[in-house]
Every structure is written in structure tokens, then in C-alpha cells.
Design a protein around this motif. Structure first.
Motif, mmCIF file in Angstrom:
data_model
loop_
_atom_site.group_PDB
_atom_site.id
_atom_site.type_symbol
_atom_site.label_atom_id
_atom_site.label_comp_id
_atom_site.label_asym_id
_atom_site.label_seq_id
_atom_site.Cartn_x
_atom_site.Cartn_y
_atom_site.Cartn_z
ATOM 1 N N MET A 1 3.962 23.991 26.549
ATOM 2 C CA MET A 1 5.251 23.992 25.852
ATOM 3 C C MET A 1 5.647 22.567 25.475
ATOM 4 S SD MET A 1 5.947 27.178 25.750
ATOM 5 C CE MET A 1 7.620 27.131 25.145
ATOM 6 N N LYS A 2 6.248 22.445 24.289
ATOM 7 C CA LYS A 2 6.727 21.152 23.814
ATOM 8 C C LYS A 2 8.243 21.141 23.868
ATOM 9 C CE LYS A 2 6.208 17.929 19.930
ATOM 10 N NZ LYS A 2 5.478 17.640 18.680
ATOM 11 N N GLN A 3 8.827 20.175 24.558
ATOM 12 C CA GLN A 3 10.284 20.078 24.680
ATOM 13 C C GLN A 3 10.808 18.949 23.801
ATOM 14 O OE1 GLN A 3 11.504 19.854 28.816
ATOM 15 N NE2 GLN A 3 11.471 22.076 28.960
ATOM 16 N N VAL A 4 11.809 19.269 22.971
ATOM 17 C CA VAL A 4 12.430 18.286 22.081
ATOM 18 C C VAL A 4 13.942 18.468 22.105
ATOM 19 C CG1 VAL A 4 10.439 18.084 20.531
ATOM 20 C CG2 VAL A 4 12.183 19.824 20.085
ATOM 21 N N ASP A 5 14.622 17.483 21.575
ATOM 22 C CA ASP A 5 16.082 17.604 21.459
ATOM 23 C C ASP A 5 16.456 18.558 20.324
ATOM 24 O OD1 ASP A 5 16.750 15.692 23.515
ATOM 25 O OD2 ASP A 5 16.125 14.118 22.127
ATOM 26 N N TYR A 6 15.725 18.464 19.193
ATOM 27 C CA TYR A 6 16.110 19.212 17.996
ATOM 28 C C TYR A 6 14.917 19.911 17.354
ATOM 29 C CZ TYR A 6 20.656 16.818 17.712
ATOM 30 O OH TYR A 6 21.920 16.343 17.958
ATOM 31 N N ILE A 7 15.165 21.123 16.876
ATOM 32 C CA ILE A 7 14.318 21.770 15.883
ATOM 33 C C ILE A 7 15.067 21.698 14.560
ATOM 34 C CG2 ILE A 7 13.450 23.984 15.019
ATOM 35 C CD1 ILE A 7 12.903 24.804 17.903
ATOM 36 N N ILE A 8 14.392 21.249 13.502
ATOM 37 C CA ILE A 8 14.990 21.204 12.173
ATOM 38 C C ILE A 8 14.174 22.116 11.271
ATOM 39 C CG2 ILE A 8 15.609 19.748 10.204
ATOM 40 C CD1 ILE A 8 15.685 17.393 12.211
ATOM 41 N N VAL A 9 14.854 22.981 10.544
ATOM 42 C CA VAL A 9 14.181 23.928 9.663
ATOM 43 C C VAL A 9 14.433 23.492 8.217
ATOM 44 C CG1 VAL A 9 13.917 26.340 8.979
ATOM 45 C CG2 VAL A 9 14.480 25.768 11.356
ATOM 46 N N GLY A 10 13.349 23.192 7.506
ATOM 47 C CA GLY A 10 13.430 22.666 6.149
ATOM 48 C C GLY A 10 13.043 21.201 6.129
ATOM 49 N N CYS A 11 12.521 20.756 4.980
ATOM 50 C CA CYS A 11 12.149 19.336 4.878
ATOM 51 C C CYS A 11 12.471 18.815 3.482
ATOM 52 C CB CYS A 11 10.679 19.129 5.201
ATOM 53 S SG CYS A 11 10.269 17.389 5.526
ATOM 54 N N GLY A 12 13.714 19.007 3.066
ATOM 55 C CA GLY A 12 14.215 18.429 1.828
ATOM 56 C C GLY A 12 15.061 17.207 2.129
ATOM 57 N N LEU A 13 15.935 16.859 1.207
ATOM 58 C CA LEU A 13 16.751 15.656 1.362
ATOM 59 C C LEU A 13 17.675 15.716 2.566
ATOM 60 C CD1 LEU A 13 17.653 15.109 -2.395
ATOM 61 C CD2 LEU A 13 16.058 13.747 -1.032
ATOM 62 N N ALA A 14 18.301 16.876 2.805
ATOM 63 C CA ALA A 14 19.219 17.013 3.944
ATOM 64 C C ALA A 14 18.471 16.830 5.255
ATOM 65 C CB ALA A 14 19.911 18.376 3.897
ATOM 66 N N SER A 15 17.336 17.495 5.371
ATOM 67 C CA SER A 15 16.537 17.396 6.592
ATOM 68 C C SER A 15 16.076 15.972 6.854
ATOM 69 C CB SER A 15 15.324 18.325 6.493
ATOM 70 O OG SER A 15 14.430 18.088 7.553
ATOM 71 N N ILE A 16 15.547 15.311 5.826
ATOM 72 C CA ILE A 16 15.043 13.946 6.003
ATOM 73 C C ILE A 16 16.162 13.005 6.439
ATOM 74 C CG2 ILE A 16 14.144 11.949 4.733
ATOM 75 C CD1 ILE A 16 12.412 13.960 3.140
ATOM 76 N N ALA A 17 17.330 13.149 5.822
ATOM 77 C CA ALA A 17 18.467 12.301 6.199
ATOM 78 C C ALA A 17 18.850 12.525 7.661
ATOM 79 C CB ALA A 17 19.660 12.591 5.291
ATOM 80 N N PHE A 18 18.797 13.789 8.109
ATOM 81 C CA PHE A 18 19.146 14.066 9.498
ATOM 82 C C PHE A 18 18.058 13.548 10.443
ATOM 83 C CE2 PHE A 18 20.027 16.601 13.308
ATOM 84 C CZ PHE A 18 21.389 16.354 13.430
ATOM 85 N N CYS A 19 16.804 13.693 10.041
ATOM 86 C CA CYS A 19 15.709 13.137 10.845
ATOM 87 C C CYS A 19 15.891 11.634 11.055
ATOM 88 C CB CYS A 19 14.363 13.383 10.172
ATOM 89 S SG CYS A 19 13.783 15.086 10.212
#
Length: 348
Positions: A1-19
Motif C-alpha cells: 500500500m502507498k500512503q500519501v496526503d492527497y489523491i488528485i483526480v485530473g491533470c489539467g491547469l487546476a490540478s497542476i496548480a494545486f500540485c
């Protein structure tokens, strides 16, 4: 299992800015993207603080630009790419009346920094502009195709990209966390653009979707080093190539380019471009538009730690870093969201 703080769905401008907000704050994350949404890729990528149809200020333009440009400049440095091109934008005047409206608008305090008061005369034989142009200041273009392609490669190199469709029915909601396949996360942010219409958690938000079609033309005789806004935009992208856009269709929800859209763009283009050119590409995408022209940011009404970042409309390159900043502060610092962007405004 991989544990992370966030899962982000989508990889457009909004996603990249949040990343980028997550990276700046040492938060771990993974991104799921199936490349089904194309609005960010087909976008012209202009950052322009003025609505040129009616000479009015873009919503929160100053704040957006102050946040957005450093984000893109940092991405350029970190990924060793060039995406931010400062670009002169000229608004073609169709009449003396439009000239007067422009100069009246330039006297308004919020528009004064962005509208030049000097009339620009046309010196290009391939352009018909007898009434000249008005120049927009502090504008430019983000190469969204290069940005998104390079960012996906960056995520892949860091084992942070899952190139697959996010299956909502596979999401397990647990106490204080989420599990999706082999990933456990504390938070999920859905930044899917128009794809959110298929999302059972956020399909209640008032997202309309507007199809836009864009052409790429090759015009060796045009010789433009600036963008022109007339009935359509003409934007130089190098090597005698120009982006021409865009159409606005609220009924067709497909990513398929149409002959009707192409004809509309060519008809408008030929009203002021007089040289020969060839169409070398034609693409389409669905913009995530909202009836009140404000972004859609917020938390699910029932499921804690489930969030949405959407509704960037036609000005994604300016709005994305601004709303990403707002959402991050909302999640991590418990700072209230502005009511005009909060999805709660549609809950009744």
C-alpha cells in the motif's frame, strides 16, 4: 500500500496548480488522469487582465496575476522548460466608436494599468485594421500543451502519476482516510474539468460546459509578433504558425472538431487577415464553465476531506493558481473560502 496526503483526480491547469502548492509545502500526493479532458491542452493560454469584448476588468485580475506568474516561472525553473511568453495583445478597433469606448475605459482606476492610451496604427499589409488597435499591457501566453506534457512526465518520473480512469465505485471511504486500489490518502481533490459531470460525489455542482474549437494556421506572410483580438484571437506560436480561436458552443459536449466550428473561425478570420494561409490543425475541448462565471471550489457536504477544484472557464491559466491557493488554505489552514467561489452557493 502507498500512503500519501492527497489523491488528485485530473491533470489539467487546476490540478497542476494545486500540485505546486502541495510540493511547496512538502505534502505527498498522487495524480490520476486518463487524458479524457482536453480543455487545458487546447486552450490558447493567454493571460489577459481585460475582457476585450466590452473593455471591462477580469474578475480579480491583479490578484490572479500576482499569484499565477511566479507559479509558472517556478515550474519553468524546476522542469527546465519555457512556457511563459510575454506577449503584446492588440485589440483591433472596428470603428471610431470602439476607439472612444477604449479610451473611456482606460480612465477607470481598475483598468488604467492594463489599457494603453496610445492608439497603435496598423503597419502590417496582411492585416485589415483601418481604425488601428488598442494595446493591452501586462499580458502574455502560457504554452499549456508544453506545460501539461512536461508536468505529466515530471509526475511519472516521481512515481506520482496513474494514467488510468478513476473509478468512483472503487473508492473506499474510511474513518479519517480514503483507500483507492493500492493508495491510502487523507484527502482527495477532484480537478476533472467537465469530467466532473460523471462524478457521483460532485455532480450536483452547477457546471455547464462550453465547447471551444481552435485552429492552427501556417501563414508565412502574416509576420505577427503580437496577438490580435478581433472577432477571433490570432496568436503567434512560432515558425509562422498561429492559433486561431475560439468558438463557443453550449450544446455540443463532445471533444470532436466540427466543420461548422472550422467554418465559423475561418469566416471571422478572413474579415481582417488578408494573406494566404493553410489550416494545419483543428482541435476541440469542453471548457468547465459556470453560469455565474466563477470557479467551483469547496468541500463535499457529507464526506469530510473530499474536495472539488473546478469551473475555471475560459481563463484557466490566470485563475488556476489563485483558486489552488484558496483551496489549499481552506484545507490546511481552515481559512474560509470566499462565498463567490464556494460550491455552497449552489446548495440552496
Amino acid at each position: 500500500m502507498k500512503q500519501v496526503d492527497y489523491i488528485i483526480v485530473g491533470c489539467g491547469l487546476a490540478s497542476i496548480a494545486f500540485c505546486e502548492k502541495l510540493r511547496a509545502n512538502n505534502k505527498s500526493f498522487v495524480v490520476f488522469d486518463d487524458e479524457s479532458q482536453q480543455s487545458s491542452i487546447v486552450a490558447a493560454g493567454l493571460y489577459n487582465p481585460v475582457i476585450l469584448k466590452r473593455f471591462s476588468e477580469v474578475w480579480r485580475a491583479k490578484e490572479q496575476l500576482e499569484i499565477a506568474l511566479p507559479v509558472y516561472n517556478k515550474i519553468e525553473a524546476d522542469l527546465n522548460i519555457k512556457i511563459d511568453y510575454r506577449l503584446q495583445i492588440l485589440r483591433r478597433f472596428a470603428s471610431v466608436k470602439e476607439q472612444n469606448l477604449w479610451f473611456n475605459a482606460s480612465d477607470k482606476p481598475k483598468l488604467e494599468p492594463y489599457l494603453s492610451t496610445e492608439l497603435v496604427k496598423n503597419s502590417n499589409n496582411a492585416i485589415d485594421a483601418p481604425y488601428g488597435f488598442g494595446e493591452v499591457l501586462h499580458a502574455g501566453r502560457i504554452d499549456t500543451e508544453t506545460l501539461i506534457g512536461a508536468y505529466k512526465n515530471f509526475l511519472k518520473e516521481n512515481n506520482s502519476l496513474y494514467k488510468t480512469r478513476f473509478k468512483y465505485d472503487k473508492l473506499q471511504i474510511k474513518s479519517g482516510s480514503f483507500q483507492y486500489e493500492d493508495v491510502i490518502a487523507k484527502y482527495i481533490v477532484f480537478a476533472e474539468g467537465f469530467g466532473v459531470k460523471q462524478n457521483p460525489y460532485f455532480n450536483f455542482i452547477s457546471l455547464n460546459g462550453t465547447k471551444g474549437e481552435v485552429l492552427t494556421i501556417k501563414a508565412p506572410e502574416l509576420k505577427l509578433e503580437y496577438a490580435i483580438k478581433s472577432s477571433v484571437f490570432v496568436i503567434p506560436v512560432g515558425n509562422d504558425l498561429y492559433t486561431v480561436g475560439s468558438t463557443y458552443n453550449r450544446d455540443d459536449k463532445s471533444n470532436t472538431p466540427t466543420q461548422e466550428g472550422k467554418n465559423e473561425l475561418l469566416s471571422k478570420l478572413k474579415t481582417f487577415v488578408t494573406c494566404d494561409f493553410d489550416v494545419v490543425n483543428h482541435v476541440a475541448g469542453i471548457r468547465p464553465t459556470v453560469k455565474d462565471r466563477r470557479p467551483l471550489v469547496g468541500k463535499h457536504p457529507e464526506h469530510k476531506n473530499l474536495y472539488v477544484l473546478n469551473g475555471l472557464g475560459t481563463r484557466g491559466v490566470m485563475i488556476a493558481p489563485y483558486v489552488a491557493e484558496k483551496l489549499y488554505r481552506f484545507i490546511e489552514n481552515n481559512e474560509a473560502l470566499d462565498s463567490e467561489i464556494n460550491i455552497n452557493r449552489f446548495l440552496g
